[in-house]
Design a protein around this motif. Structure first.
Motif, PDB file in Angstrom:
ATOM      1  N   GLN A 116       0.848  -1.115   0.115  1.00 22.66           N
ATOM      2  CA  GLN A 116      -0.005  -0.020  -0.124  1.00 22.66           C
ATOM      3  C   GLN A 116       0.999   1.231   0.015  1.00 22.66           C
ATOM      4  O   GLN A 116       1.901   1.420   0.576  1.00 22.66           O
ATOM      5  N   PRO A 117       0.392   2.372  -0.618  1.00 28.13           N
ATOM      6  CA  PRO A 117       1.323   3.626  -0.769  1.00 28.13           C
ATOM      7  C   PRO A 117       1.219   4.255   0.726  1.00 28.13           C
ATOM      8  O   PRO A 117       0.333   4.026   1.518  1.00 28.13           O
ATOM      9  N   LEU A 118       2.226   4.839   0.869  1.00 20.16           N
ATOM     10  CA  LEU A 118       2.587   5.378   2.239  1.00 20.16           C
ATOM     11  C   LEU A 118       1.618   6.794   2.123  1.00 20.16           C
ATOM     12  O   LEU A 118       2.313   7.871   1.801  1.00 20.16           O
ATOM     13  N   ILE A 119       0.573   6.977   2.837  1.00 21.74           N
ATOM     14  CA  ILE A 119      -0.453   8.131   2.766  1.00 21.74           C
ATOM     15  C   ILE A 119      -0.426   8.765   3.894  1.00 21.74           C
ATOM     16  O   ILE A 119      -0.660   8.213   5.069  1.00 21.74           O
ATOM     17  N   LEU A 120      -0.002  10.034   3.978  1.00 23.85           N
ATOM     18  CA  LEU A 120      -0.302  10.851   5.249  1.00 23.85           C
ATOM     19  C   LEU A 120      -1.150  11.949   5.159  1.00 23.85           C
ATOM     20  O   LEU A 120      -1.137  12.659   4.148  1.00 23.85           O
ATOM     21  N   LYS A 121      -1.949  12.169   6.291  1.00 26.97           N
ATOM     22  CA  LYS A 121      -2.682  13.491   6.267  1.00 26.97           C
ATOM     23  C   LYS A 121      -1.814  14.563   6.920  1.00 26.97           C
ATOM     24  O   LYS A 121      -1.228  14.339   7.695  1.00 26.97           O
ATOM     25  N   THR A 122      -2.225  15.841   6.457  1.00 23.01           N
ATOM     26  CA  THR A 122      -1.554  16.915   7.069  1.00 23.01           C
ATOM     27  C   THR A 122      -2.435  18.159   6.853  1.00 23.01           C
ATOM     28  O   THR A 122      -3.142  18.204   5.720  1.00 23.01           O
ATOM     29  N   HIS A 123      -2.378  19.041   7.862  1.00 20.80           N
ATOM     30  CA  HIS A 123      -3.081  20.416   7.776  1.00 20.80           C
ATOM     31  C   HIS A 123      -1.872  21.546   7.677  1.00 20.80           C
ATOM     32  O   HIS A 123      -2.196  22.708   7.496  1.00 20.80           O
ATOM     33  N   ASN A 124      -0.635  21.139   7.565  1.00 20.70           N
ATOM     34  CA  ASN A 124       0.523  22.154   7.434  1.00 20.70           C
ATOM     35  C   ASN A 124       0.234  22.583   5.821  1.00 20.70           C
ATOM     36  O   ASN A 124      -0.161  21.888   4.985  1.00 20.70           O
ATOM     37  N   CYS A 125       0.723  24.027   5.814  1.00 19.11           N
ATOM     38  CA  CYS A 125       0.625  24.524   4.599  1.00 19.11           C
ATOM     39  C   CYS A 125       1.962  23.930   3.637  1.00 19.11           C
ATOM     40  O   CYS A 125       2.838  23.229   4.286  1.00 19.11           O
ATOM     41  N   LEU A 126       2.044  24.219   2.686  1.00 21.40           N
ATOM     42  CA  LEU A 126       3.418  23.919   1.697  1.00 21.40           C
ATOM     43  C   LEU A 126       4.409  25.001   1.853  1.00 21.40           C
ATOM     44  O   LEU A 126       4.927  25.725   1.047  1.00 21.40           O
TER      45      LEU A 126
END
Length: 284
Positions: A96-106
């Motif tokens: 499975q792909p390594l998927i991460l949630k974030t609310h950080n801006c770029l």
């Protein structure tokens, strides 16, 4: 090692797929869709298809002082924490792909990228009309609508992660966050999805997201995921077992709880504050 071999080795470290958004833009719903796709069902308190953006979890053993050091110093450890996470992922050889949630801006803090390009495979960027974010974010923060709008305009706004034992997210202002992803370098493989479009055509946009991530598409599984992640199902689960990610200061339920309605004057202030990026994303 030749240049081409070194380049290929470098590319192999680009493993993280970020599901990135300003808070209250549909990130949790998207995570539920991914879990529904993988598992055929969704447990709102055990969603594992998309991991948490949690430096404390990845890097606590780097140094015991990590969790007690000043915030800016902890951000220095973030790229290395992500490196360690990717290294473990590569060693395990997960399918499975390594998927991460974030609310950080770029963006970056003290020169350290919050979403390091060298470790990033792609980004799913979810955006939502700030006029609709306002009442939902107000409920989440436990603040008045007026104070919440001030938070949404704060370039240095961080989202406290202490309740979840994690490093705060530097979410910045709504327009800076929107602009940061819109202006992402060409090296960043980004798909932007408007929450409103995902809601209107969930199947079409979810299939686009799966293709962007690199997950093989099975339309039957897509249909099952959409039903499993329906608002009615998520709301019922929250009523029965609670939702552990809900902020303690929140005024009403996370999924579909009643929200305070902003006045037209306040909605006009939202547009005035964010009109450039609202135009860029087709909201006005």
């Amino acid at each position: 090692m030749s240049w081409e071999e070194d380049k290929q080795s470098w590319e192999n470290w680009k493993q993280i797929v970020w599901v990135a958004s300003y808070p209250k833009s549909g990130n949790t719903w998207f995570r539920a869709l991914i879990d529904g796709y993988y598992n055929g069902q969704v447990n709102i308190n055990d969603m594992k298809g998309v991991g948490a953006d949690n430096l404390n979890l990845w890097a606590r053993d780097i140094d015991e002082a990590l969790t007690s050091s000043p915030l800016e110093m902890r951000f220095y450890a973030r790229p290395y924490g992500l490196f360690r996470l990717v290294n473990k992922y590569k060693e395990k050889g997960y399918d499975q792909p390594l998927i991460l949630k974030t609310h950080n801006c770029l963006g970056n803090v003290q020169g350290c990228d919050l979403l390091p390009i060298g470790l990033t495979k792609s980004i799913i960027h979810i955006i939502r009309d700030p006029r609709d974010i306002l009442p939902s974010f107000s409920n989440h923060l436990g603040h008045s609508l007026e104070d919440t709008l001030l938070c949404m305009q704060d370039l240095n706004h961080t989202l406290d992660g202490s309740e979840l034992d994690k490093l705060p997210d530097l979410i910045s202002s709504w327009d800076f966050s929107a602009r940061s992803f819109r202006g992402a370098p060409k090296a960043v493989n980004r798909l932007t999805i408007r929450y409103e479009d995902l809601k209107k055509d969930t199947k079409g946009w979810f299939i686009k997201a799966l293709e962007h991530i690199g997950i093989p598409v099975d339309e039957q599984k897509v249909d099952i995921a959409i039903e499993a992640a329906s608002l009615n199902n998520l709301r019922l689960q929250e009523e029965l077992i609670g939702f552990k990610e809900q902020a303690k200061k929140a005024k009403t339920a996370f999924f579909g709880g009643e929200r305070e309605k902003p006045s037209q004057q306040l909605l006009d202030e939202v547009v005035e504050a964010f009109k450039d990026e609202m135009q860029n994303y087709g909201y006005i």
